[in-house]
Scaffold this motif. Structure first.
Motif, PDB file in Angstrom:
ATOM      1  N   SER A 209      -3.247   5.651  -2.066  1.00  0.00           N
ATOM      2  CA  SER A 209      -3.627   4.212  -2.136  1.00  0.00           C
ATOM      3  C   SER A 209      -4.573   3.805  -0.935  1.00  0.00           C
ATOM      4  CB  SER A 209      -2.249   3.439  -2.117  1.00  0.00           C
ATOM      5  OG  SER A 209      -2.468   2.023  -2.392  1.00  0.00           O
ATOM      6  N   ARG A 210      -5.154   2.625  -1.218  1.00  0.00           N
ATOM      7  CA  ARG A 210      -5.727   2.065   0.153  1.00  0.00           C
ATOM      8  C   ARG A 210      -5.868   0.560  -0.277  1.00  0.00           C
ATOM      9  NH1 ARG A 210     -11.134   0.818  -0.528  1.00  0.00           N
ATOM     10  NH2 ARG A 210     -12.124   1.825  -2.419  1.00  0.00           N
ATOM     11  N   ILE A 211      -5.819  -0.256   0.948  1.00  0.00           N
ATOM     12  CA  ILE A 211      -6.154  -1.616   0.589  1.00  0.00           C
ATOM     13  C   ILE A 211      -7.657  -1.761   0.804  1.00  0.00           C
ATOM     14  CG2 ILE A 211      -5.659  -3.896   1.835  1.00  0.00           C
ATOM     15  CD1 ILE A 211      -3.385  -2.647   0.239  1.00  0.00           C
ATOM     16  N   GLU A 212      -8.178  -2.344   0.081  1.00  0.00           N
ATOM     17  CA  GLU A 212      -9.733  -2.829   0.118  1.00  0.00           C
ATOM     18  C   GLU A 212      -9.978  -3.561   1.213  1.00  0.00           C
ATOM     19  OE1 GLU A 212     -11.271  -3.969  -3.533  1.00  0.00           O
ATOM     20  OE2 GLU A 212     -10.602  -1.931  -4.522  1.00  0.00           O
ATOM     21  N   ASN A 213     -11.264  -3.493   1.941  1.00  0.00           N
ATOM     22  CA  ASN A 213     -11.680  -4.213   2.967  1.00  0.00           C
ATOM     23  C   ASN A 213     -11.056  -4.179   4.200  1.00  0.00           C
ATOM     24  OD1 ASN A 213     -14.088  -4.826   1.149  1.00  0.00           O
ATOM     25  ND2 ASN A 213     -12.618  -6.612   0.397  1.00  0.00           N
TER      26      ASN A 213
ATOM     27  N   ARG B 292      -6.885  -1.143  -9.806  1.00  0.00           N
ATOM     28  CA  ARG B 292      -6.895  -1.856  -8.694  1.00  0.00           C
ATOM     29  C   ARG B 292      -6.060  -3.012  -9.039  1.00  0.00           C
ATOM     30  NH1 ARG B 292     -11.632  -4.496  -8.563  1.00  0.00           N
ATOM     31  NH2 ARG B 292     -11.745  -4.991  -6.332  1.00  0.00           N
TER      32      ARG B 292
ATOM     33  N   ARG C 167      -4.053  -7.042  -7.398  1.00  0.00           N
ATOM     34  CA  ARG C 167      -4.185  -7.997  -6.333  1.00  0.00           C
ATOM     35  C   ARG C 167      -2.741  -8.550  -6.000  1.00  0.00           C
ATOM     36  NH1 ARG C 167      -8.304 -10.871  -4.947  1.00  0.00           N
ATOM     37  NH2 ARG C 167      -9.449 -10.970  -6.651  1.00  0.00           N
TER      38      ARG C 167
ATOM     39  N   CYS D 189      -4.740  -9.609  -0.985  1.00  0.00           N
ATOM     40  CA  CYS D 189      -5.222  -8.288  -0.679  1.00  0.00           C
ATOM     41  C   CYS D 189      -5.572  -7.376  -2.127  1.00  0.00           C
ATOM     42  CB  CYS D 189      -4.492  -7.554   0.337  1.00  0.00           C
ATOM     43  SG  CYS D 189      -3.050  -6.900  -0.098  1.00  0.00           S
TER      44      CYS D 189
ATOM     45  N   ARG E  99      -5.098  -3.579  -3.559  1.00  0.00           N
ATOM     46  CA  ARG E  99      -4.650  -2.099  -3.527  1.00  0.00           C
ATOM     47  C   ARG E  99      -5.493  -1.491  -4.640  1.00  0.00           C
ATOM     48  NH1 ARG E  99       1.683  -1.926  -4.581  1.00  0.00           N
ATOM     49  NH2 ARG E  99       1.691  -2.306  -6.822  1.00  0.00           N
ATOM     50  N   HIS E 100      -6.181  -0.287  -4.089  1.00  0.00           N
ATOM     51  CA  HIS E 100      -6.904   0.543  -4.910  1.00  0.00           C
ATOM     52  C   HIS E 100      -6.208   1.762  -5.008  1.00  0.00           C
ATOM     53  CE1 HIS E 100     -11.185   1.996  -6.051  1.00  0.00           C
ATOM     54  NE2 HIS E 100     -10.409   3.037  -6.314  1.00  0.00           N
TER      55      HIS E 100
ATOM     56  N   ASN F  58       0.849  -1.234  -0.148  1.00  0.00           N
ATOM     57  CA  ASN F  58       0.002  -0.093  -0.006  1.00  0.00           C
ATOM     58  C   ASN F  58       0.919   1.071  -0.012  1.00  0.00           C
ATOM     59  OD1 ASN F  58      -2.737   1.258   0.290  1.00  0.00           O
ATOM     60  ND2 ASN F  58      -2.265   1.851   2.191  1.00  0.00           N
TER      61      ASN F  58
END
Length: 148
Positions: free
Chosen positions: A37-41, A63, A65, A50, A52-53, A25
């Motif tokens: 950037s952020r990691i989903e969920n 996005r 994985r 995981c 990253r978006h 991230n």
């Protein structure tokens, strides 16, 4: 299938470079082309699977994985799930190898992907020159070398 490969030497130990890039991230902290950037969920950034978006500085949303992360091999492999680039089956690896002579690092960033016919050269230049070489140059500058 298109293959892109970029390599460089960074004037710092592999441990130091890995500490900077290991966080899946953490792209905005070291890559000049990434805005956020952020990691989903709420998952951990080092959890295989995981997502990253993130946004590029030019406004694109991507996005990816995390497929593999190895502290032993200093490597990270990921795939693109969504991107404005027009790539399919995109898998990329960023890998560091210690250079024992001088405490430096050999960095390799590679990718394989499919794309529409006629876009191979453009995407090779974008990914290899803009994304990969741009990131490696930023690392070289951070550790006291590279183009200015």
């Amino acid at each position: 299938m298109v293959r892109v490969y970029v390599s460089s030497v960074i004037d710092a130990s592999a441990d130091r470079v890995w500490a900077r890039i290991r966080d899946f991230n953490g792209l905005p902290q070291w890559h000049p082309g990434i805005a956020d950037s952020r990691i989903e969920n709420g998952e951990a950034a080092d959890r295989i699977g995981c997502i990253r978006h993130f946004h590029t500085r030019d406004g694109g949303m991507i996005r990816e994985r995390l497929l593999a992360l190895s502290d032993y091999d200093y490597s990270c492999t990921y795939s693109i799930l969504e991107s404005p680039m027009g790539v399919e089956n995109y898998v990329s690896t960023l890998k560091l190898t210690p250079i024992t002579d001088g405490g430096r690092t050999f960095a390799e960033w590679s990718a394989e992907f499919d794309c529409a016919e006629g876009r191979e050269r453009e995407l090779t230049e974008t990914v290899g020159g803009g994304v990969f070489q741009g990131g490696l140059e930023a690392l070289k500058r951070h550790f006291g070398g590279g183009r200015r």
